[in-house]
Design an enzyme around this catalytic site. Structure first.
Site, PDB file in Angstrom:
ATOM      1  N   SER A 132       0.866  -1.174   0.000  1.00 32.22           N
ATOM      2  CA  SER A 132       0.000   0.000   0.000  1.00 32.22           C
ATOM      3  C   SER A 132       0.901   1.221   0.000  1.00 32.22           C
ATOM      4  O   SER A 132       2.088   1.122   0.357  1.00 32.22           O
ATOM      5  CB  SER A 132      -0.879  -0.004   1.261  1.00 32.22           C
ATOM      6  OG  SER A 132      -1.511   1.241   1.447  1.00 32.22           O
TER       7      SER A 132
ATOM      8  N   TYR B  17      -1.516  -1.392  10.537  1.00 33.04           N
ATOM      9  CA  TYR B  17      -1.565  -1.592   9.085  1.00 33.04           C
ATOM     10  C   TYR B  17      -0.284  -1.058   8.451  1.00 33.04           C
ATOM     11  O   TYR B  17       0.308  -1.709   7.588  1.00 33.04           O
ATOM     12  CB  TYR B  17      -2.791  -0.890   8.506  1.00 33.04           C
ATOM     13  CG  TYR B  17      -3.042  -1.189   7.043  1.00 33.04           C
ATOM     14  CD1 TYR B  17      -3.575  -2.406   6.646  1.00 33.04           C
ATOM     15  CD2 TYR B  17      -2.778  -0.247   6.066  1.00 33.04           C
ATOM     16  CE1 TYR B  17      -3.821  -2.696   5.313  1.00 33.04           C
ATOM     17  CE2 TYR B  17      -3.022  -0.516   4.724  1.00 33.04           C
ATOM     18  CZ  TYR B  17      -3.548  -1.737   4.357  1.00 33.04           C
ATOM     19  OH  TYR B  17      -3.777  -2.009   3.019  1.00 33.04           O
TER      20      TYR B  17
END
Length: 301
Positions: free
Chosen positions: A162, A175
């Site tokens: 990401s 995350y």
């Protein structure tokens, strides 16, 4: 993937040096192993790969109606219910796929878990769940698929990270930690498998229009501390849901394209938001490094 084979033959008059060229298109289908294939980006990639004539071993914790429907439509699709945090289940799925399709050419580590919460709020169990799916689950797939890629001296490992694997954001620390890890392990893996003709690409998507930020998918810490304003953060994410700039179908086309390149990229941000945010972050990092260079260089003997 299509291979063009050119056959040269003398013409009807048999004149030396005068050739007719016959072009034959030979279809070289590939076998994909995709995690998190039941919805979102994983499902879009699965559809694109199948439409291209390739075979797919599509794994997910749950076989959704959409994935089951695809299984009836395409004979070259093998849907498997797999929990990637269970290494035995992963090993069995890979062995099953190879037994049926003969090999694996592209591994797409797409399955992911996103938890909202500050590092003070997140429990040990919650943090470990994020790492179990995003890091250790991915490593289970890598550890059990690389032996086959190494043996066949070819293959492509595509790991979904990401832009949040390059940039840390408040209230998404677990995350961030997992996706930073994905980028680091992908860089290491690329060097390890390069001698065997195996490629690695780590993909950093921005915001794509999937259900990732929906109220039914988004996970939130249980121990809410009002000072961190997590509720407001969640509201913002929910408001973005359905309005993300990224098109999953276009992402699928890009991944299909890089799987056919002889020399694919190692790092690949996808989406204008991802590309621009990473670039801007790199510029700020360069400025900070230069600003504190005198301290960085002051520690040598």
């Amino acid at each position: 993937m299509n291979t063009i084979i050119r056959d040269q033959n003398t013409n009807a008059k048999g004149k030396e040096g005068n050739f007719a060229v016959h072009i034959t298109i030979k279809n070289m289908s590939k076998v994909w192993f995709i995690t998190g294939a039941s919805k979102g980006m994983g499902l879009e990639v699965t559809k694109a790969v199948l439409a291209n004539g390739d075979k797919v071993i599509a794994t997910s914790r749950n076989i959704t109606e959409q994935l089951a429907k695809l299984g009836k439509e395409y004979k070259n699709l093998l849907p498997l219910k797999v929990d990637i945090t269970n290494e035995t289940a992963v090993k069995t799925a890979i062995e099953t796929g190879i037994k049926i399709f003969g090999q694996i050419d592209v591994v797409l580590n797409n399955a992911g878990y996103y938890l909202v919460g500050s590092l003070e709020e997140i429990s040990d169990e919650e943090f470990r769940q994020t790492m179990d799916v995003n890091v250790f689950g991915m490593c289970n797939v890598i550890r059990n698929s690389v032996p086959y890629l190494r043996q066949q001296q070819s293959g492509h490992m595509i790991n979904i990270a990401s832009n949040m694997g390059y940039i840390g954001y408040a209230n998404t620390g677990s995350y961030n930690a997992s996706k930073f890890a994905v980028i680091g392990l992908s860089e290491a893996l690329a060097q390890e498998v390069q001698p065997f003709g195996v490629h690695v690409t780590v993909v950093a998507p921005g915001m794509f229009r999937t259900s990732f930020m929906s109220d039914t998918t988004l996970a939130v810490v249980k121990n809410i501390i009002p000072d961190y304003h997590v509720a407001e953060h969640v509201k913002i994410l929910h408001s973005i849901d359905g309005n993300q700039p990224g098109d999953p179908a276009q992402l699928a086309k890009v991944l299909l394209e890089i799987s056919q390149l002889p020399e694919p990229p190692l790092h690949l941000p996808l989406g204008t938001d991802s590309y621009e945010s990473i670039l801007e972050h790199r510029k700020k990092e360069a400025i900070e490094l230069e600003q504190w260079k005198h301290l960085s260089l002051a520690t040598d003997f």
